[in-house]
Design a protein around this motif. Structure first.
Motif: not given
Length: 143
Positions: A24-40
């Motif tokens: 299951v894949i969702y698009d993230y509106k932002g940077s890779f670093d922001d997405a990684s921080f959000a997941v963490e």
């Protein structure tokens, strides 16, 4: 390699999308670093501990030439691996072979400027509770 390209192409058409029903894949509106921080943050916010972060994109980029490929699969890609003692016990008490699905992972990947957050799908039955947890974590990361 052609199967991977087909799966990646399939990921580009729907949000959330099912890449050949494997993820299951969702698009993230932002940077890779922001997405990684959000997941963490979303994983930790569930009271879970991240056991390991696999820097899969870095490894693929570093080893491409060694395996005879000049294809850059991802700009970046990380997989966050973790477990839930409570939920893992529950699904393994239902079926010991659910151990094959542990630890659980959520990935963040960037390809051609597209940032994706996702997780693999799990079989029907008790593992759907794990899939629901993963989706809840990803939804929290997307907020």
């Amino acid at each position: 390699m052609n199967h991977f390209r087909a799966a990646l192409a399939a990921m580009c058409f729907a949000v959330p999308s099912m890449a050949q029903e494997q993820a299951v894949i969702y698009d993230y509106k932002g940077s890779f670093d922001d997405a990684s921080f959000a997941v963490e943050s979303a994983i930790i916010g569930q009271g879970l501990v991240i056991d390991y972060v696999s820097h899969t994109g870095e490894m693929l980029n570093r080893t491409g030439e060694d395996v005879g490929s000049d294809v850059r699969l991802f700009e970046e890609a990380d997989i966050f691996l973790f477990c839930s003692a409570t939920l893992s016990r529950k699904v393994m008490e239902a079926d010991l072979m659910n151990i094959a699905h542990c630890p659980y992972g959520i990935f963040v990947a960037e390809k051609d400027g597209r940032i994706m957050i996702g997780y693999r799908t799990y079989p029907d039955g008790p593992m759907q509770e794990v899939q629901a947890l993963l989706d809840e974590i990803v939804q929290n990361a997307l907020e």
